[in-house]
Design a protein around this motif. Sequence first.
Motif, PDB file in Angstrom:
ATOM      1  N   LYS A 104       0.837  -1.215   0.000  1.00 14.76           N
ATOM      2  CA  LYS A 104       0.000   0.000   0.000  1.00 14.76           C
ATOM      3  C   LYS A 104       0.867   1.258   0.000  1.00 14.76           C
ATOM      4  N   LEU A 105       1.982   1.213   0.730  1.00  9.25           N
ATOM      5  CA  LEU A 105       2.899   2.347   0.747  1.00  9.25           C
ATOM      6  C   LEU A 105       3.434   2.626  -0.649  1.00  9.25           C
ATOM      7  N   LEU A 106       3.924   1.587  -1.328  1.00  7.32           N
ATOM      8  CA  LEU A 106       4.474   1.789  -2.668  1.00  7.32           C
ATOM      9  C   LEU A 106       3.412   2.286  -3.636  1.00  7.32           C
ATOM     10  N   GLU A 107       2.196   1.767  -3.533  1.00  4.75           N
ATOM     11  CA  GLU A 107       1.101   2.260  -4.373  1.00  4.75           C
ATOM     12  C   GLU A 107       0.877   3.749  -4.131  1.00  4.75           C
ATOM     13  N   THR A 108       0.923   4.173  -2.879  1.00  4.40           N
ATOM     14  CA  THR A 108       0.710   5.577  -2.528  1.00  4.40           C
ATOM     15  C   THR A 108       1.862   6.444  -3.023  1.00  4.40           C
ATOM     16  N   VAL A 109       3.092   5.985  -2.834  1.00  7.39           N
ATOM     17  CA  VAL A 109       4.272   6.724  -3.297  1.00  7.39           C
ATOM     18  C   VAL A 109       4.231   6.889  -4.814  1.00  7.39           C
ATOM     19  N   LEU A 110       3.952   5.811  -5.533  1.00  5.18           N
ATOM     20  CA  LEU A 110       3.946   5.884  -7.001  1.00  5.18           C
ATOM     21  C   LEU A 110       2.779   6.721  -7.524  1.00  5.18           C
ATOM     22  N   GLY A 120       7.026  -2.700 -11.529  1.00  2.00           N
ATOM     23  CA  GLY A 120       7.542  -2.269 -12.823  1.00  2.00           C
ATOM     24  C   GLY A 120       8.983  -1.806 -12.817  1.00  2.00           C
ATOM     25  N   PHE A 121       9.649  -1.834 -11.677  1.00  2.00           N
ATOM     26  CA  PHE A 121      11.051  -1.431 -11.619  1.00  2.00           C
ATOM     27  C   PHE A 121      11.927  -2.496 -12.260  1.00  2.00           C
ATOM     28  N   LYS A 122      12.979  -2.038 -12.931  1.00  2.00           N
ATOM     29  CA  LYS A 122      13.963  -2.915 -13.573  1.00  2.00           C
ATOM     30  C   LYS A 122      15.335  -2.661 -12.940  1.00  2.00           C
ATOM     31  N   ILE A 123      16.106  -3.711 -12.779  1.00  2.00           N
ATOM     32  CA  ILE A 123      17.469  -3.585 -12.247  1.00  2.00           C
ATOM     33  C   ILE A 123      18.345  -2.902 -13.289  1.00  2.00           C
ATOM     34  N   ILE A 124      19.101  -1.880 -12.848  1.00  2.00           N
ATOM     35  CA  ILE A 124      19.976  -1.149 -13.774  1.00  2.00           C
ATOM     36  C   ILE A 124      21.436  -1.140 -13.296  1.00  2.00           C
ATOM     37  N   SER A 125      21.750  -1.969 -12.316  1.00  2.00           N
ATOM     38  CA  SER A 125      23.133  -2.025 -11.829  1.00  2.00           C
ATOM     39  C   SER A 125      23.469  -3.447 -11.404  1.00  2.00           C
ATOM     40  N   MET A 165      17.532   0.405  -9.200  1.00  2.00           N
ATOM     41  CA  MET A 165      16.386   0.011 -10.029  1.00  2.00           C
ATOM     42  C   MET A 165      15.706   1.279 -10.540  1.00  2.00           C
ATOM     43  N   ALA A 166      15.068   1.180 -11.697  1.00  2.00           N
ATOM     44  CA  ALA A 166      14.436   2.368 -12.281  1.00  2.00           C
ATOM     45  C   ALA A 166      13.188   1.982 -13.059  1.00  2.00           C
ATOM     46  N   MET A 167      12.352   2.991 -13.263  1.00  2.00           N
ATOM     47  CA  MET A 167      11.188   2.856 -14.136  1.00  2.00           C
ATOM     48  C   MET A 167      10.735   4.257 -14.535  1.00  2.00           C
ATOM     49  N   ARG A 168       9.989   4.343 -15.618  1.00  2.00           N
ATOM     50  CA  ARG A 168       9.394   5.615 -16.023  1.00  2.00           C
ATOM     51  C   ARG A 168       7.993   5.635 -15.441  1.00  2.00           C
ATOM     52  N   ILE A 169       7.642   6.783 -14.827  1.00  2.00           N
ATOM     53  CA  ILE A 169       6.315   6.883 -14.210  1.00  2.00           C
ATOM     54  C   ILE A 169       5.386   7.741 -15.048  1.00  2.00           C
ATOM     55  N   LYS A 184      14.222  -6.917  -4.364  1.00  2.00           N
ATOM     56  CA  LYS A 184      14.195  -6.637  -5.808  1.00  2.00           C
ATOM     57  C   LYS A 184      12.933  -7.168  -6.487  1.00  2.00           C
ATOM     58  N   ASP A 185      12.455  -8.336  -6.091  1.00  2.00           N
ATOM     59  CA  ASP A 185      11.240  -8.877  -6.705  1.00  2.00           C
ATOM     60  C   ASP A 185      10.005  -8.067  -6.304  1.00  2.00           C
ATOM     61  N   PHE A 186       9.993  -7.578  -5.088  1.00  2.00           N
ATOM     62  CA  PHE A 186       8.897  -6.720  -4.631  1.00  2.00           C
ATOM     63  C   PHE A 186       8.825  -5.471  -5.513  1.00  2.00           C
ATOM     64  N   TYR A 187       9.951  -4.795  -5.706  1.00  2.00           N
ATOM     65  CA  TYR A 187       9.960  -3.589  -6.544  1.00  2.00           C
ATOM     66  C   TYR A 187       9.687  -3.926  -8.010  1.00  2.00           C
ATOM     67  N   ALA A 188      10.187  -5.048  -8.470  1.00  2.00           N
ATOM     68  CA  ALA A 188       9.924  -5.469  -9.850  1.00  2.00           C
ATOM     69  C   ALA A 188       8.426  -5.669 -10.084  1.00  2.00           C
ATOM     70  N   SER A 189       7.697  -6.083  -9.058  1.00  2.00           N
ATOM     71  CA  SER A 189       6.252  -6.286  -9.212  1.00  2.00           C
ATOM     72  C   SER A 189       5.515  -4.975  -9.489  1.00  2.00           C
TER      73      SER A 189
END
Length: 143
Positions: A87-93, A121-126, A139-143, A114-119
Amino acid sequence: MWSIKTFNELNTKEWHHIVKERIKVFVVEQTSAYQEVDDYDLEAVHIYKKDSGQLKAYARLFEKDGKITFGRVLVPKEGRGEGNGRKLLETVLAYARAHYPNREIEIQAEAYLKDFYASFGFKIISDKYLDYDIEHYDMAMRI
């Protein structure tokens, strides 16, 4: 109830409670001695949930080097497993999309999450790296 406040909007009791939990999780629980409170707190938006006077989840969101980022993501030990992290990540995003549309958001994610953030839409970039003896990925993603 979720709250979203700038540093100047936080009252002293709210700030004290947030800092107390951040130090409890990131310094004491993770046995990591570092400068937990920093100048990013002054410009960040602080997103948190309290229930019955207890902090249930917290993160801060801010702009750094032209990118949007968030960090200090925490759910206190006694509140884990209740869905507060998701719920926190949903609110932040949702906040980030509304206030920083079509921007890149980049985070330092603890490796075990990492799998939590990937769920979301974040992708590992390092490659995996140590930050204060804790394994992380950028990790990064376009919002």
